[in-house]
Design a protein around this motif. Sequence first.
Motif, PDB file in Angstrom:
ATOM      1  N   GLU A   1     -31.040   5.720 -31.982  1.00  0.00           N
ATOM      2  CA  GLU A   1     -31.819   6.824 -31.419  1.00  0.00           C
ATOM      3  C   GLU A   1     -31.162   7.364 -30.157  1.00  0.00           C
ATOM      4  O   GLU A   1     -30.502   6.649 -29.414  1.00  0.00           O
ATOM      5  CB  GLU A   1     -33.249   6.374 -31.114  1.00  0.00           C
ATOM      6  CG  GLU A   1     -33.374   5.274 -30.085  1.00  0.00           C
ATOM      7  CD  GLU A   1     -34.814   4.842 -29.859  1.00  0.00           C
ATOM      8  OE1 GLU A   1     -35.734   5.416 -30.456  1.00  0.00           O
ATOM      9  OE2 GLU A   1     -35.014   3.909 -29.047  1.00  0.00           O
ATOM     10  N   PHE A   2     -31.372   8.636 -29.938  1.00  0.00           N
ATOM     11  CA  PHE A   2     -30.863   9.323 -28.760  1.00  0.00           C
ATOM     12  C   PHE A   2     -31.662   8.873 -27.541  1.00  0.00           C
ATOM     13  O   PHE A   2     -32.887   8.748 -27.601  1.00  0.00           O
ATOM     14  CB  PHE A   2     -30.987  10.834 -28.975  1.00  0.00           C
ATOM     15  CG  PHE A   2     -30.644  11.661 -27.771  1.00  0.00           C
ATOM     16  CD1 PHE A   2     -31.648  12.129 -26.943  1.00  0.00           C
ATOM     17  CD2 PHE A   2     -29.337  11.982 -27.476  1.00  0.00           C
ATOM     18  CE1 PHE A   2     -31.356  12.906 -25.837  1.00  0.00           C
ATOM     19  CE2 PHE A   2     -29.028  12.750 -26.376  1.00  0.00           C
ATOM     20  CZ  PHE A   2     -30.029  13.219 -25.550  1.00  0.00           C
TER      21      PHE A   2
ATOM     22  N   ILE B   1     -22.603  20.472 -29.757  1.00  0.00           N
ATOM     23  CA  ILE B   1     -23.697  19.603 -30.177  1.00  0.00           C
ATOM     24  C   ILE B   1     -24.811  20.397 -30.837  1.00  0.00           C
ATOM     25  O   ILE B   1     -24.831  21.624 -30.807  1.00  0.00           O
ATOM     26  CB  ILE B   1     -24.259  18.806 -28.974  1.00  0.00           C
ATOM     27  CG1 ILE B   1     -24.640  19.736 -27.837  1.00  0.00           C
ATOM     28  CG2 ILE B   1     -23.289  17.768 -28.495  1.00  0.00           C
ATOM     29  CD1 ILE B   1     -26.019  20.334 -27.927  1.00  0.00           C
ATOM     30  N   ASN B   2     -25.682  19.669 -31.476  1.00  0.00           N
ATOM     31  CA  ASN B   2     -26.859  20.258 -32.109  1.00  0.00           C
ATOM     32  C   ASN B   2     -28.089  19.842 -31.326  1.00  0.00           C
ATOM     33  O   ASN B   2     -28.272  18.663 -31.032  1.00  0.00           O
ATOM     34  CB  ASN B   2     -26.985  19.764 -33.554  1.00  0.00           C
ATOM     35  CG  ASN B   2     -25.782  20.144 -34.391  1.00  0.00           C
ATOM     36  OD1 ASN B   2     -25.262  21.243 -34.287  1.00  0.00           O
ATOM     37  ND2 ASN B   2     -25.322  19.220 -35.212  1.00  0.00           N
TER      38      ASN B   2
ATOM     39  N   ARG C   1     -31.934  19.115 -31.208  1.00  0.00           N
ATOM     40  CA  ARG C   1     -33.054  18.754 -32.081  1.00  0.00           C
ATOM     41  C   ARG C   1     -34.246  18.469 -31.195  1.00  0.00           C
ATOM     42  O   ARG C   1     -34.174  17.636 -30.296  1.00  0.00           O
ATOM     43  CB  ARG C   1     -32.703  17.512 -32.917  1.00  0.00           C
ATOM     44  CG  ARG C   1     -31.501  17.690 -33.829  1.00  0.00           C
ATOM     45  CD  ARG C   1     -31.051  16.377 -34.438  1.00  0.00           C
ATOM     46  NE  ARG C   1     -29.848  16.540 -35.256  1.00  0.00           N
ATOM     47  CZ  ARG C   1     -29.104  15.543 -35.697  1.00  0.00           C
ATOM     48  NH1 ARG C   1     -29.442  14.297 -35.408  1.00  0.00           N
ATOM     49  NH2 ARG C   1     -28.025  15.761 -36.432  1.00  0.00           N
TER      50      ARG C   1
ATOM     51  N   SER D   1     -29.026  16.026 -29.299  1.00  0.00           N
ATOM     52  CA  SER D   1     -28.939  14.708 -29.910  1.00  0.00           C
ATOM     53  C   SER D   1     -28.082  14.627 -31.153  1.00  0.00           C
ATOM     54  O   SER D   1     -27.950  13.548 -31.735  1.00  0.00           O
ATOM     55  CB  SER D   1     -30.357  14.211 -30.255  1.00  0.00           C
ATOM     56  OG  SER D   1     -30.994  15.133 -31.136  1.00  0.00           O
ATOM     57  N   GLY D   2     -27.472  15.727 -31.583  1.00  0.00           N
ATOM     58  CA  GLY D   2     -26.687  15.689 -32.805  1.00  0.00           C
ATOM     59  C   GLY D   2     -25.286  16.246 -32.631  1.00  0.00           C
ATOM     60  O   GLY D   2     -25.030  17.024 -31.720  1.00  0.00           O
ATOM     61  N   GLY D   3     -24.374  15.823 -33.509  1.00  0.00           N
ATOM     62  CA  GLY D   3     -23.032  16.390 -33.523  1.00  0.00           C
ATOM     63  C   GLY D   3     -22.006  15.666 -32.688  1.00  0.00           C
ATOM     64  O   GLY D   3     -20.921  16.201 -32.433  1.00  0.00           O
ATOM     65  N   TYR D   4     -22.303  14.442 -32.266  1.00  0.00           N
ATOM     66  CA  TYR D   4     -21.354  13.730 -31.412  1.00  0.00           C
ATOM     67  C   TYR D   4     -20.170  13.236 -32.224  1.00  0.00           C
ATOM     68  O   TYR D   4     -20.333  12.610 -33.261  1.00  0.00           O
ATOM     69  CB  TYR D   4     -22.068  12.594 -30.675  1.00  0.00           C
ATOM     70  CG  TYR D   4     -22.960  13.142 -29.598  1.00  0.00           C
ATOM     71  CD1 TYR D   4     -24.265  13.532 -29.877  1.00  0.00           C
ATOM     72  CD2 TYR D   4     -22.467  13.356 -28.323  1.00  0.00           C
ATOM     73  CE1 TYR D   4     -25.057  14.111 -28.894  1.00  0.00           C
ATOM     74  CE2 TYR D   4     -23.263  13.920 -27.334  1.00  0.00           C
ATOM     75  CZ  TYR D   4     -24.548  14.307 -27.644  1.00  0.00           C
ATOM     76  OH  TYR D   4     -25.326  14.882 -26.666  1.00  0.00           O
ATOM     77  N   GLU D   5     -18.981  13.503 -31.728  1.00  0.00           N
ATOM     78  CA  GLU D   5     -17.761  13.220 -32.479  1.00  0.00           C
ATOM     79  C   GLU D   5     -16.996  12.004 -31.973  1.00  0.00           C
ATOM     80  O   GLU D   5     -16.170  11.450 -32.704  1.00  0.00           O
ATOM     81  CB  GLU D   5     -16.847  14.450 -32.455  1.00  0.00           C
ATOM     82  CG  GLU D   5     -16.544  14.969 -31.058  1.00  0.00           C
ATOM     83  CD  GLU D   5     -15.916  16.361 -31.101  1.00  0.00           C
ATOM     84  OE1 GLU D   5     -14.957  16.538 -31.869  1.00  0.00           O
ATOM     85  OE2 GLU D   5     -16.393  17.255 -30.353  1.00  0.00           O
TER      86      GLU D   5
ATOM     87  N   TRP E   1     -17.268   8.181 -30.108  1.00  0.00           N
ATOM     88  CA  TRP E   1     -18.196   7.088 -29.839  1.00  0.00           C
ATOM     89  C   TRP E   1     -17.466   5.922 -29.189  1.00  0.00           C
ATOM     90  O   TRP E   1     -16.328   5.599 -29.558  1.00  0.00           O
ATOM     91  CB  TRP E   1     -18.854   6.601 -31.129  1.00  0.00           C
ATOM     92  CG  TRP E   1     -19.772   7.608 -31.726  1.00  0.00           C
ATOM     93  CD1 TRP E   1     -19.440   8.629 -32.556  1.00  0.00           C
ATOM     94  CD2 TRP E   1     -21.182   7.704 -31.501  1.00  0.00           C
ATOM     95  NE1 TRP E   1     -20.560   9.364 -32.874  1.00  0.00           N
ATOM     96  CE2 TRP E   1     -21.645   8.816 -32.243  1.00  0.00           C
ATOM     97  CE3 TRP E   1     -22.095   6.967 -30.753  1.00  0.00           C
ATOM     98  CZ2 TRP E   1     -22.987   9.199 -32.254  1.00  0.00           C
ATOM     99  CZ3 TRP E   1     -23.424   7.351 -30.778  1.00  0.00           C
ATOM    100  CH2 TRP E   1     -23.859   8.456 -31.514  1.00  0.00           C
TER     101      TRP E   1
END
Length: 125
Positions: free
Chosen positions: A45-46, A101-102, A104, A109-113, A115
């Motif tokens: 989870e973010f 990023i996206n 939400r 919280s989305g689209g992280y490339e 890690w």
Amino acid sequence: VQLQASGGGLVQAGGSLRLSCAASGRTFSSYYMAWFRQAPGKEREFVAAIRWNAGLTYYTDFVKGRFTFSRDNAKNTMYLQMNSLKPEDTAVYYCAAASQINFRLGLPSGGYEYWGQGTPVTVSS
């Protein structure tokens, strides 16, 4: 590109920890940097994010007021100060980065490339 997370550990409820995420391999000035977490048996989870060059920060409701971002531009490192920790904060925490990023539900919280490896946080009751 490498992200190196550190700072996790064991702490009692109500205690504090500071997580670090050191970035290397490129300049992250225009990136979003974020923390995610994954508790045992649960989905990742973010938690929070910062838009690096603007200093804009985003926090989920369950950490707002307890967790705070800071950054050291010279070291290309971001920090997450975690105060008033609760047993439900127990998880492996991951840092991530993205140029696009996206959003939400109003959070990036989305689209992280990119890690980093996780750093475990355990909060005892």
